[in-house]
Structure formats: C-alpha cells, structure tokens
Write a protein that holds these residues in place. Structure first.
Motif, PDB file in Angstrom:
ATOM      1  N   GLU A  91       0.826  -1.211   0.000  1.00 48.78           N
ATOM      2  CA  GLU A  91       0.000   0.000   0.000  1.00 48.78           C
ATOM      3  C   GLU A  91       0.859   1.260   0.000  1.00 48.78           C
ATOM      4  N   GLU A  92       1.989   1.214   0.680  1.00 50.39           N
ATOM      5  CA  GLU A  92       2.894   2.369   0.675  1.00 50.39           C
ATOM      6  C   GLU A  92       3.492   2.576  -0.713  1.00 50.39           C
ATOM      7  N   LEU A  93       3.862   1.486  -1.382  1.00 55.12           N
ATOM      8  CA  LEU A  93       4.384   1.594  -2.738  1.00 55.12           C
ATOM      9  C   LEU A  93       3.349   2.162  -3.694  1.00 55.12           C
ATOM     10  N   ALA A  94       2.086   1.765  -3.499  1.00 53.62           N
ATOM     11  CA  ALA A  94       1.021   2.118  -4.440  1.00 53.62           C
ATOM     12  C   ALA A  94       0.377   3.469  -4.162  1.00 53.62           C
ATOM     13  N   ARG A  95       0.843   4.175  -3.153  1.00 50.17           N
ATOM     14  CA  ARG A  95       0.178   5.403  -2.713  1.00 50.17           C
ATOM     15  C   ARG A  95       0.029   6.420  -3.846  1.00 50.17           C
ATOM     16  N   ASP A  96       1.033   6.537  -4.687  1.00 45.72           N
ATOM     17  CA  ASP A  96       0.996   7.546  -5.751  1.00 45.72           C
ATOM     18  C   ASP A  96       0.831   6.941  -7.145  1.00 45.72           C
ATOM     19  N   TRP A  97       0.444   5.695  -7.220  1.00 46.34           N
ATOM     20  CA  TRP A  97       0.275   5.076  -8.531  1.00 46.34           C
ATOM     21  C   TRP A  97      -0.877   5.709  -9.292  1.00 46.34           C
ATOM     22  N   ALA A  98      -0.742   5.674 -10.604  1.00 47.73           N
ATOM     23  CA  ALA A  98      -1.820   6.089 -11.506  1.00 47.73           C
ATOM     24  C   ALA A  98      -2.005   4.993 -12.546  1.00 47.73           C
ATOM     25  N   ALA A  99      -3.177   4.940 -13.150  1.00 44.96           N
ATOM     26  CA  ALA A  99      -3.450   3.949 -14.192  1.00 44.96           C
ATOM     27  C   ALA A  99      -2.364   4.033 -15.270  1.00 44.96           C
ATOM     28  N   PRO A 100      -1.911   2.878 -15.759  1.00 43.50           N
ATOM     29  CA  PRO A 100      -2.525   1.550 -15.668  1.00 43.50           C
ATOM     30  C   PRO A 100      -2.041   0.670 -14.521  1.00 43.50           C
ATOM     31  N   LEU A 101      -1.442   1.232 -13.481  1.00 44.57           N
ATOM     32  CA  LEU A 101      -1.085   0.446 -12.300  1.00 44.57           C
ATOM     33  C   LEU A 101      -2.188   0.584 -11.264  1.00 44.57           C
ATOM     34  N   HIS A 102      -2.525  -0.528 -10.615  1.00 45.94           N
ATOM     35  CA  HIS A 102      -3.609  -0.518  -9.644  1.00 45.94           C
ATOM     36  C   HIS A 102      -3.252  -1.424  -8.470  1.00 45.94           C
ATOM     37  N   LEU A 103      -3.804  -1.095  -7.318  1.00 47.52           N
ATOM     38  CA  LEU A 103      -3.694  -1.926  -6.121  1.00 47.52           C
ATOM     39  C   LEU A 103      -4.968  -2.743  -5.998  1.00 47.52           C
ATOM     40  N   SER A 104      -4.835  -4.046  -5.849  1.00 49.49           N
ATOM     41  CA  SER A 104      -6.017  -4.897  -5.725  1.00 49.49           C
ATOM     42  C   SER A 104      -6.798  -4.550  -4.463  1.00 49.49           C
ATOM     43  N   PRO A 105      -8.121  -4.409  -4.558  1.00 44.43           N
ATOM     44  CA  PRO A 105      -8.923  -4.174  -3.352  1.00 44.43           C
ATOM     45  C   PRO A 105      -8.837  -5.368  -2.410  1.00 44.43           C
ATOM     46  N   ILE A 106      -9.015  -5.110  -1.123  1.00 44.16           N
ATOM     47  CA  ILE A 106      -8.968  -6.180  -0.129  1.00 44.16           C
ATOM     48  C   ILE A 106      -9.921  -5.829   1.003  1.00 44.16           C
ATOM     49  N   THR A 107     -10.482  -6.853   1.639  1.00 41.92           N
ATOM     50  CA  THR A 107     -11.364  -6.607   2.783  1.00 41.92           C
ATOM     51  C   THR A 107     -11.290  -7.774   3.754  1.00 41.92           C
ATOM     52  N   ARG A 108     -11.480  -7.449   5.034  1.00 40.39           N
ATOM     53  CA  ARG A 108     -11.663  -8.467   6.068  1.00 40.39           C
ATOM     54  C   ARG A 108     -13.136  -8.581   6.457  1.00 40.39           C
ATOM     55  N   ASP A 109     -13.980  -7.797   5.811  1.00 40.20           N
ATOM     56  CA  ASP A 109     -15.430  -7.830   6.030  1.00 40.20           C
ATOM     57  C   ASP A 109     -16.027  -8.881   5.096  1.00 40.20           C
ATOM     58  N   MET A 110     -16.366 -10.036   5.624  1.00 44.77           N
ATOM     59  CA  MET A 110     -16.831 -11.126   4.780  1.00 44.77           C
ATOM     60  C   MET A 110     -18.225 -10.871   4.209  1.00 44.77           C
ATOM     61  N   ASP A 111     -19.013 -10.013   4.837  1.00 43.02           N
ATOM     62  CA  ASP A 111     -20.292  -9.636   4.228  1.00 43.02           C
ATOM     63  C   ASP A 111     -20.049  -8.847   2.945  1.00 43.02           C
ATOM     64  N   LEU A 112     -19.081  -7.936   2.997  1.00 41.60           N
ATOM     65  CA  LEU A 112     -18.714  -7.201   1.789  1.00 41.60           C
ATOM     66  C   LEU A 112     -18.151  -8.146   0.736  1.00 41.60           C
ATOM     67  N   ALA A 113     -17.328  -9.095   1.163  1.00 38.22           N
ATOM     68  CA  ALA A 113     -16.750 -10.055   0.222  1.00 38.22           C
ATOM     69  C   ALA A 113     -17.842 -10.853  -0.480  1.00 38.22           C
ATOM     70  N   LYS A 114     -18.901 -11.179   0.227  1.00 42.74           N
ATOM     71  CA  LYS A 114     -20.006 -11.925  -0.394  1.00 42.74           C
ATOM     72  C   LYS A 114     -20.729 -11.082  -1.441  1.00 42.74           C
ATOM     73  N   THR A 115     -20.812  -9.763  -1.213  1.00 43.35           N
ATOM     74  CA  THR A 115     -21.411  -8.912  -2.249  1.00 43.35           C
ATOM     75  C   THR A 115     -20.493  -8.840  -3.469  1.00 43.35           C
ATOM     76  N   TRP A 116     -19.168  -8.835  -3.238  1.00 43.04           N
ATOM     77  CA  TRP A 116     -18.244  -8.882  -4.372  1.00 43.04           C
ATOM     78  C   TRP A 116     -18.459 -10.153  -5.185  1.00 43.04           C
ATOM     79  N   LEU A 117     -18.585 -11.272  -4.491  1.00 42.45           N
ATOM     80  CA  LEU A 117     -18.767 -12.554  -5.173  1.00 42.45           C
ATOM     81  C   LEU A 117     -20.059 -12.564  -5.980  1.00 42.45           C
ATOM     82  N   ARG A 118     -21.056 -11.864  -5.485  1.00 41.53           N
ATOM     83  CA  ARG A 118     -22.352 -11.814  -6.181  1.00 41.53           C
ATOM     84  C   ARG A 118     -22.357 -10.836  -7.353  1.00 41.53           C
ATOM     85  N   ASP A 119     -21.727  -9.659  -7.150  1.00 44.90           N
ATOM     86  CA  ASP A 119     -21.904  -8.567  -8.105  1.00 44.90           C
ATOM     87  C   ASP A 119     -20.765  -8.416  -9.115  1.00 44.90           C
TER      88      ASP A 119
END
Length: 248
Positions: free
Chosen positions: A150-178
C-alpha cells in the motif's frame, strides 16, 4: 546507485498458489483470519525491477515483457528499483475484462503489437510484494507485506492498480455476487502466512445456477403420443477451453 535484487529473486521465481474451494470459507480457514480479494481474469504476472530494468514473467516462468510493453513501461516509470510485485495483468474492454484480448497478444507480431496495445491497453493489478528496496520480503507475514504494498502504491496512476482487499466477509459476499458481471472470476482468500511457493491461499470461483427444462420422449414407440417429461436443475459451470501461459 539503483537497487539490485538479491540472487534468490532473480526471475523467474516460483509464486504462491491457491487451493480451489467449493463454498465460502469459515473465519478460521486460514491462519490469522481471512482477507478477501477479487480474482481477476488475466495473466498472473510477476514484475521485477532489477536496478531499473523491468521484466514481466508468467507463473510458468515464461517472460511476458515483449507482449506487455505498456504494462512494463508503466511499472518502470512508477515502481522503484529493487521491487518485485506479484499481480495480474488485465485488459478492460469497455466495462468488462477481456481475456481474449490478452491471448491475442501472444500470437501478434512484434510489428503489429504497438497498434494492438494502443487499441486495448493492458493494466497491472498488484496484490503482493516479494521485495522492496532490494530486500526479500517473502518471509514477512501477509499483513506486513500488504502494508508495504500500500505504501508503494500510494501515488500510482493507471494503468497500475492496487487490488482491493477486505476483512469484512459480508462485503466479500457482495463482491462474489456482483463483480462477475465485470468479468471477475471469484474471490481469493489469504491468511497471515509468509509468502511461499505452495498452495497457501484459497480460491472460490463464481458459478451461476440455472433452472433448465429437459424434455424427451421415453418408453416404447407405441407411447409416443404421450411422452413423459422431466424437470431438473443443473449446476451450470462455464467450459473453459483456454489453455495458455499466463493464467492464474
């Protein structure tokens, strides 16, 4: 002087893999709890910046730099020497991931590749870091590696991206659905382990369940005027015939 990589991280390097699971994992499925990320449909790519020279490699150890000149150029511009990133190279076509466009690059001539890259440029999505400032970080537990990333990616611009991440499994289930509507294949789950070339992660693929009606004539010919019918539910999984060098 630009940072060089340690000998143990000269490419190609074996990467961490995931075990395929059939259901959403429980909270204790991995050490340290679950971190969920989208599983992108692209080429698994390890990016190396060794003293200012950037090369890209597939999970099978094939160099991909030639077919991904746009991603390599962005990494050379925005990632400092002495860094190794693990991630996925993807192509967006309108609002959906286009894996076929990536495959097309593998059979395109060197002369035709610039036009193809301009029409459908590649992006690099980083989800782990194996080295920073020339130091091997694979022994650092995942939360620490994620902080470094995350520190490396702080100033990145497209086409470089940091993969989203969550420890909220309810949110993860919405990702899996949507998110599969955009071409995301499912979810990756990571615990707190150090990085190693083994199946230390979990992978859950999205699947669609369809109700289908199957009709057929059964019995003897004499009963053809009153055919029986049967209704069944099938688990419809897409048939993936795409065998290639870079698939995660």
């Amino acid at each position: 002087m630009a940072e060089s990589l340690p000998p143990a991280l000269h490419p190609p390097v074996a990467v961490a893999l995931a075990k395929l699971i059939k259901a959403f994992p429980g909270p204790n499925a991995l050490p340290g709890g679950l971190n969920a990320e989208p599983k992108f449909d692209g080429f698994r790519t390890t990016a190396f910046n060794d003293a200012g020279k950037v090369t890209l490699w597939s999970r099978q150890g094939k160099e991909l730099t030639r077919i991904l000149p746009d991603a390599a150029a962005a990494l050379a511009e925005q990632v400092p020497p002495g860094v190794v990133l693990d991630g996925e190279t993807i192509i967006w076509n309108r609002d959906r991931l286009d894996f076929d466009a990536l495959q097309q690059r593998m059979v395109t001539s060197k002369a035709a590749l610039p036009a193809l890259a301009k029409e459908l440029p590649a992006s690099f999505v980083a989800f782990d870091v194996l080295a920073v400032a020339g130091q091997d970080t694979r022994g650092v537990p995942f939360p620490g590696r994620r902080q470094l990333l995350e520190e490396l990616a702080r100033d990145w611009a497209a086409p470089l991206h940091l993969s989203p991440i969550t420890r909220d499994m309810d949110l993860a289930k919405t990702w899996l659905r949507d998110l599969p509507a955009t071409g995301i294949e499912g979810l990756m789950f990571k615990g707190s382990q150090p990085y190693e070339a083994a199946r230390i992660w979990l992978k859950l693929k999205h699947k669609d369940i369809w109700d289908v009606v199957c009709a057929a004539v059964i019995g003897s010919v004499t009963h053809h005027r009153r055919p029986a019918h049967r209704r069944q539910t099938e688990d419809c999984r897409p048939l993936d015939r795409r065998v290639h060098e870079g698939r995660a």
